[in-house]
Design a protein around this motif. Structure first.
Motif, mmCIF file in Angstrom:
data_model
loop_
_atom_site.group_PDB
_atom_site.id
_atom_site.type_symbol
_atom_site.label_atom_id
_atom_site.label_comp_id
_atom_site.label_asym_id
_atom_site.label_seq_id
_atom_site.Cartn_x
_atom_site.Cartn_y
_atom_site.Cartn_z
ATOM 1 N N SER A 104 0.789 -1.018 -0.130
ATOM 2 C CA SER A 104 -0.064 -0.199 -0.052
ATOM 3 C C SER A 104 0.771 1.465 -0.035
ATOM 4 O O SER A 104 0.730 2.143 -0.823
ATOM 5 C CB SER A 104 -0.960 0.068 1.154
ATOM 6 N N ALA A 105 1.891 1.131 1.008
ATOM 7 C CA ALA A 105 2.811 2.404 0.755
ATOM 8 C C ALA A 105 3.685 2.681 -0.416
ATOM 9 O O ALA A 105 3.777 3.847 -0.910
ATOM 10 C CB ALA A 105 3.682 2.220 2.025
ATOM 11 N N GLY A 152 2.320 1.544 -3.287
ATOM 12 C CA GLY A 152 1.312 2.216 -4.368
ATOM 13 C C GLY A 152 1.178 3.664 -4.317
ATOM 14 O O GLY A 152 0.953 4.188 -5.113
ATOM 15 N N LEU A 153 0.997 4.281 -2.937
ATOM 16 C CA LEU A 153 0.964 5.523 -2.742
ATOM 17 C C LEU A 153 1.828 6.339 -3.319
ATOM 18 O O LEU A 153 1.772 7.544 -3.947
ATOM 19 C CB LEU A 153 0.748 5.846 -1.111
ATOM 20 N N GLY A 163 -9.211 4.401 -2.832
ATOM 21 C CA GLY A 163 -8.356 3.666 -2.168
ATOM 22 C C GLY A 163 -7.681 2.577 -2.585
ATOM 23 O O GLY A 163 -6.532 2.230 -2.637
ATOM 24 N N THR A 211 -3.713 1.618 -3.726
ATOM 25 C CA THR A 211 -3.059 0.704 -2.936
ATOM 26 C C THR A 211 -2.883 -0.796 -3.565
ATOM 27 O O THR A 211 -2.074 -1.393 -3.718
ATOM 28 C CB THR A 211 -3.735 0.394 -1.621
ATOM 29 N N GLY A 232 0.371 -1.380 -6.048
ATOM 30 C CA GLY A 232 1.388 -1.784 -5.130
ATOM 31 C C GLY A 232 1.508 -3.096 -4.234
ATOM 32 O O GLY A 232 2.513 -3.661 -4.210
ATOM 33 N N ILE A 233 0.216 -3.526 -3.863
ATOM 34 C CA ILE A 233 0.099 -4.783 -3.134
ATOM 35 C C ILE A 233 0.574 -5.725 -4.183
ATOM 36 O O ILE A 233 1.115 -6.803 -3.769
ATOM 37 C CB ILE A 233 -1.300 -4.829 -2.664
#
Lengths: 54, 141
Positions: free
Chosen positions: A25-26, A28-29, B50, B54, B57-58
């Protein structure tokens, strides 16, 4: 060819799964912030000030 | 190395390739991916944003874990959970009669892109290696 027997994941495996979610998640942000074609959060969440015409 | 060990690494690398490819397309064009999620009409706007921020990246993190042979079991578990969520979303879209692009592989299309039994079948096939990696120990050398 003999395969090992199936086994359920341990608590440690689940904890690392959560860590992967957080790290991902980090990432991706960060990627979205660095990407010129990324999502503009101000516009997406409606934080951008609205320009009023007189 | 025994045949089972070789097969285990082949499954790991195949799964890594699939998830890295899926992540790359979404990371390059997050706005398009956000539109794809929104088209399913399943999530409120804040959750769509959201997820679009995210999810790529996951997918990248789990793909890299599988590729580098680090925490393979956890990455495979996560891959299975994500794939089940995708299958549920596709099934829901089919149930409601929505005709839309699945938003799965934008960079290099693998199989059908329109939601339907073809995309569900492809996702189930892609789960076979990750189910093995998640619920069986790595074969000993």
């Amino acid at each position: 060819m003999s395969l090992p027997k199936p086994s359920l994941p341990s608590r440690r495996d689940w904890a690392w799964l959560l860590a992967l979610v957080l790290i991902g998640s980090a990432a991706g942000l960060l990627s979205n912030t660095l990407n010129p074609r990324g999502i503009n959060l101000s516009i997406a969440f409606g934080w951008a000030p609205v320009e009023r015409t007189p | 190395m025994r045949p089972a060990g070789v097969l285990w690494h082949v499954a790991r690398l195949l799964a890594a390739a699939v998830w890295l490819l899926a992540a790359a397309g979404k990371l390059l064009d997050p706005v398009k991916f956000m539109g794809s999620i929104d088209a399913y009409a399943l999530l409120p706007p804040w959750a769509v944003i959201g997820a679009a921020l995210t999810m790529p990246g996951i997918e990248l993190a789990l793909g890299l874990a599988l590729l580098s042979n680090v925490k393979v079991r956890s990455a495979a578990l996560l891959a299975n959970l994500l794939m089940l969520a995708f299958i549920a979303a596709i099934g829901s879209a089919m149930w409601r009669g929505l005709e839309l692009d699945c938003g799965c592989f934008d960079l290099l299309p693998i199989g059908p892109s329109q939601v339907g039994w073809g995309t569900i079948g492809r996702d189930v096939l892609m789960m076979i290696p990750t189910i093995w990696l998640a619920f069986w120990e790595q074969p000993k050398r």
